[in-house]
Design an enzyme around this catalytic site. Structure first.
Site, short mmCIF file in Angstrom:
data_model
loop_
_atom_site.label_atom_id
_atom_site.label_comp_id
_atom_site.label_asym_id
_atom_site.label_seq_id
_atom_site.Cartn_x
_atom_site.Cartn_y
_atom_site.Cartn_z
N CYS A 104 -25.37 -34.34 -5.47
CA CYS A 104 -25.46 -32.77 -5.02
C CYS A 104 -27.03 -32.54 -4.35
CB CYS A 104 -25.04 -31.78 -5.96
SG CYS A 104 -25.11 -30.08 -5.28
N HIS A 146 -16.05 -30.44 -2.82
CA HIS A 146 -17.44 -30.21 -3.42
C HIS A 146 -18.26 -28.90 -2.59
CE1 HIS A 146 -21.73 -31.90 -4.59
NE2 HIS A 146 -21.73 -30.77 -3.79
N GLU A 147 -18.11 -28.72 -1.32
CA GLU A 147 -18.70 -27.53 -0.76
C GLU A 147 -17.84 -26.08 -1.16
OE1 GLU A 147 -21.53 -28.14 0.41
OE2 GLU A 147 -21.35 -30.32 0.35
N HIS A 150 -18.84 -24.92 -4.26
CA HIS A 150 -20.05 -24.09 -4.21
C HIS A 150 -19.98 -22.62 -3.91
CE1 HIS A 150 -23.40 -27.09 -4.98
NE2 HIS A 150 -23.05 -27.80 -3.99
ZN ZN Z 1 -23.70 -29.79 -3.60
#
Ligand code: ZN
Length: 207
Positions: A104, A146-147, A150
């Site tokens: 990341c 993953h995004e 966030h």
């Molecule tokens: Zn990340």
């Protein structure tokens, strides 16, 4: 923004179609694209640049995979993904759970094994504010998970196998380019042991 910034731990705000089409948001998207390419990375979420907005950019360019072994790419189902923008996403997870090393930009220098669903169905608005439904598999599905994490205040360490945490240098030295089954064996990992596997931190992370 690096880990520890509160903006990486909050829930980002959705955008209206009108906001998406506004000049500041269009400029932000362009700037996020350049920032992602400069990093370089395959995805970037607005909280990572300090903005609590539900916007992520994704792109996996052929250049990023040209030096990787074909069997490495095949194991991850990693193929080029054209640049695209994901706004106000709703994600549904499908298929097997696969475990690979992930990093990341908000925690540079580290990597860990993270279990992710092989298939992600995502409903979102694109850069023009049009509704889009996408089903992604393999590495693209991982990037999306993953995004979108966030945008909900989660980072990969919330989901990783803690024993697999490594510096990037040691990843290259010892673990990279090896079949994951071998890595799991050498780390003496229990695949059921990932953080948040028994009590997922994100209620929407249902399978
Ligand atoms: Zn990340």
């Amino acid at each position: 923004m690096q880990i520890g910034e509160p903006v990486l731990r909050g829930k980002a705000a959705p955008l209206s179609r009108q906001e998406i089409r506004s000049k500041p948001v269009q400029q932000l998207i362009e700037w996020m694209r350049e920032t992602m390419r400069d990093a370089p990375g395959v995805g970037l979420a607005a909280p990572q640049v300090g903005l609590a907005l539900q916007i992520a950019v994704i792109e996996d360019r052929p250049e990023a995979m040209k030096d990787l072994p074909p069997e490495f790419l095949a194991e991850r189902e990693r193929k080029p993904v054209p640049f695209h923008v994901v706004i106000n996403p709703k994600i549904r997870l499908r298929g097997a759970v696969l475990t690979f090393f992930e990093g990341c930009l908000s925690m540079p220098g580290f990597s860990a094994l993270v279990p992710r669903s092989r298939i992600a169905r995502v409903d979102f608005l694109n850069h023009r504010g049009d509704a889009v439904s996408l089903q992604a598999a393999g590495w693209h599905a991982r990037i999306l998970q993953h995004e979108i994490d966030h945008l909900n205040g989660f980072v990969y360490v919330d989901r990783m196998h803690p024993r697999s945490l490594t510096t990037m240098d040691n990843l290259t030295r010892y673990w990279k380019n090896r079949p994951v089954a071998e890595v799991v064996h050498d780390l003496n990992l229990d695949l059921a042991s990932a953080v948040g596997q028994s009590a997922s931190p994100a209620p929407r992370h249902k399978r």
